[in-house]
Design an enzyme around this catalytic site. Structure first.
Site, mmCIF file in Angstrom:
data_model
loop_
_atom_site.group_PDB
_atom_site.id
_atom_site.type_symbol
_atom_site.label_atom_id
_atom_site.label_comp_id
_atom_site.label_asym_id
_atom_site.label_seq_id
_atom_site.Cartn_x
_atom_site.Cartn_y
_atom_site.Cartn_z
ATOM 1 N N ARG A 128 0.862 -1.186 0.000
ATOM 2 C CA ARG A 128 0.000 0.000 0.000
ATOM 3 C C ARG A 128 0.899 1.236 0.000
ATOM 4 O O ARG A 128 2.039 1.187 0.476
ATOM 5 C CB ARG A 128 -0.864 0.040 1.265
ATOM 6 C CG ARG A 128 -1.771 -1.158 1.462
ATOM 7 C CD ARG A 128 -2.458 -1.087 2.832
ATOM 8 N NE ARG A 128 -3.382 -2.183 3.038
ATOM 9 C CZ ARG A 128 -3.108 -3.295 3.721
ATOM 10 N NH1 ARG A 128 -1.895 -3.449 4.264
ATOM 11 N NH2 ARG A 128 -4.009 -4.240 3.874
ATOM 12 N N LYS A 179 -1.679 -2.316 8.235
ATOM 13 C CA LYS A 179 -2.793 -1.722 8.977
ATOM 14 C C LYS A 179 -2.783 -2.251 10.407
ATOM 15 O O LYS A 179 -2.473 -3.417 10.646
ATOM 16 C CB LYS A 179 -4.116 -2.079 8.297
ATOM 17 C CG LYS A 179 -4.371 -1.283 7.021
ATOM 18 C CD LYS A 179 -5.736 -1.593 6.448
ATOM 19 C CE LYS A 179 -6.027 -0.722 5.234
ATOM 20 N NZ LYS A 179 -7.324 -1.063 4.622
ATOM 21 N N HIS A 204 -2.956 2.180 -5.535
ATOM 22 C CA HIS A 204 -3.792 1.024 -5.193
ATOM 23 C C HIS A 204 -4.060 0.139 -6.412
ATOM 24 O O HIS A 204 -4.212 -1.073 -6.286
ATOM 25 C CB HIS A 204 -5.098 1.468 -4.532
ATOM 26 C CG HIS A 204 -5.479 0.572 -3.394
ATOM 27 N ND1 HIS A 204 -4.739 0.483 -2.225
ATOM 28 C CD2 HIS A 204 -6.480 -0.321 -3.253
ATOM 29 C CE1 HIS A 204 -5.285 -0.409 -1.420
ATOM 30 N NE2 HIS A 204 -6.347 -0.920 -2.018
ATOM 31 N N ARG A 213 -1.306 -2.236 -6.661
ATOM 32 C CA ARG A 213 -1.502 -3.304 -5.667
ATOM 33 C C ARG A 213 -2.504 -4.348 -6.198
ATOM 34 O O ARG A 213 -2.282 -5.540 -6.086
ATOM 35 C CB ARG A 213 -1.979 -2.662 -4.368
ATOM 36 C CG ARG A 213 -2.199 -3.619 -3.209
ATOM 37 C CD ARG A 213 -2.432 -2.806 -1.946
ATOM 38 N NE ARG A 213 -3.152 -3.541 -0.931
ATOM 39 C CZ ARG A 213 -2.598 -4.378 -0.062
ATOM 40 N NH1 ARG A 213 -1.300 -4.618 -0.118
ATOM 41 N NH2 ARG A 213 -3.322 -5.005 0.847
ATOM 42 N N HIS A 268 -3.648 -8.837 4.507
ATOM 43 C CA HIS A 268 -5.090 -8.813 4.763
ATOM 44 C C HIS A 268 -5.392 -9.489 6.100
ATOM 45 O O HIS A 268 -4.824 -10.527 6.414
ATOM 46 C CB HIS A 268 -5.852 -9.566 3.663
ATOM 47 C CG HIS A 268 -5.866 -8.848 2.351
ATOM 48 N ND1 HIS A 268 -6.000 -9.493 1.128
ATOM 49 C CD2 HIS A 268 -5.782 -7.522 2.049
ATOM 50 C CE1 HIS A 268 -5.986 -8.605 0.155
ATOM 51 N NE2 HIS A 268 -5.846 -7.405 0.679
ATOM 52 N N TYR A 291 -9.874 -10.967 -5.323
ATOM 53 C CA TYR A 291 -8.977 -11.015 -6.473
ATOM 54 C C TYR A 291 -9.165 -12.279 -7.314
ATOM 55 O O TYR A 291 -8.580 -12.405 -8.371
ATOM 56 C CB TYR A 291 -7.514 -10.916 -6.010
ATOM 57 C CG TYR A 291 -7.221 -9.587 -5.375
ATOM 58 C CD1 TYR A 291 -6.998 -8.458 -6.153
ATOM 59 C CD2 TYR A 291 -7.207 -9.442 -3.990
ATOM 60 C CE1 TYR A 291 -6.751 -7.224 -5.576
ATOM 61 C CE2 TYR A 291 -6.971 -8.202 -3.400
ATOM 62 C CZ TYR A 291 -6.741 -7.111 -4.198
ATOM 63 O OH TYR A 291 -6.509 -5.885 -3.621
#
Length: 199
Positions: A42, A66, A136, A139, A162, A171
């Site tokens: 990211r 994150k 993004h 990504r 994730h 995806y």
């Protein structure tokens, strides 16, 4: 329960990636795009990298995702080369602990800002006419390429950082024909006829 339509993942074509990539000159900018396209990072993760997160001799990268979750990623040889090139030829000395810094002006040597990264991408979108080229999207392109190459979902989940495999599943866009072909291949490789037993 109301069905929510599946989010459609839009990626860049090989030609778009090539044209956008070839518009970059500084090794720093090539390394930044490389981390998004070849490692799936990211933009915030790229900007948060420090010099000591880069473990070139081990071919690894330490990433804060994150929720400040740490993950270690294998570095593609091409990415390692781009990063090494940037460190040897362009990164100012003295410098902050940040990996990616401003190369000129009064902020030279200071950590690159989100505004600086947005400005960089905006300039190259205008120069190449590829309107969808943003961090993004790179990504997304990385993840879709990994799926097409046959990577397992748990491995992709780890690479992408994730927290939920449902996000990774976005995806995977499989057509009925692909389901049939993969099933036929799996049966041919792994299932054997049952032995006949005499009664």
């Amino acid at each position: 329960r109301v069905k929510v339509p599946k989010r459609n993942i839009v990626t860049l074509s090989v030609d778009e990636v090539e044209r956008f990539w070839s518009s970059f000159r500084p090794a720093r900018d090539l390394a930044i795009v490389g981390l998004m396209l070849l490692q799936g990072l990211r933009s915030a993760e790229v900007l948060a990298l420090n010099r000591d997160d880069l473990l070139l001799s081990e071919g690894q990268l330490r990433v804060r995702g994150k929720g400040n979750k740490l993950r270690f990623l294998p570095l593609a040889p091409e990415t390692s080369q781009l990063l090494d090139h940037y460190l040897r030829l362009e990164r100012p000395d003295p410098c902050t602990v940040a990996l990616f810094v401003s190369l000129k002006g009064p902020a030279r040597g200071a950590r690159m800002t989100p505004a600086g990264l947005r400005s960089l991408f905006r300039y190259h979108r205008q120069a190449t006419g590829i309107k969808l080229a943003n961090p993004h999207r790179f990504r997304h392109t990385f993840a879709s390429d990994m799926v097409r190459a046959g990577i397992s979902l748990p491995a992709l989940m780890q690479l992408m950082g994730h927290a939920d495999i449902q996000t990774t599943l976005l995806y995977v866009q499989v057509t009925p024909q692909e389901v049939y072909l993969q099933y036929a291949r799996a049966v041919a490789q792994h299932l054997r006829p049952l032995p006949v037993t005499s009664s």
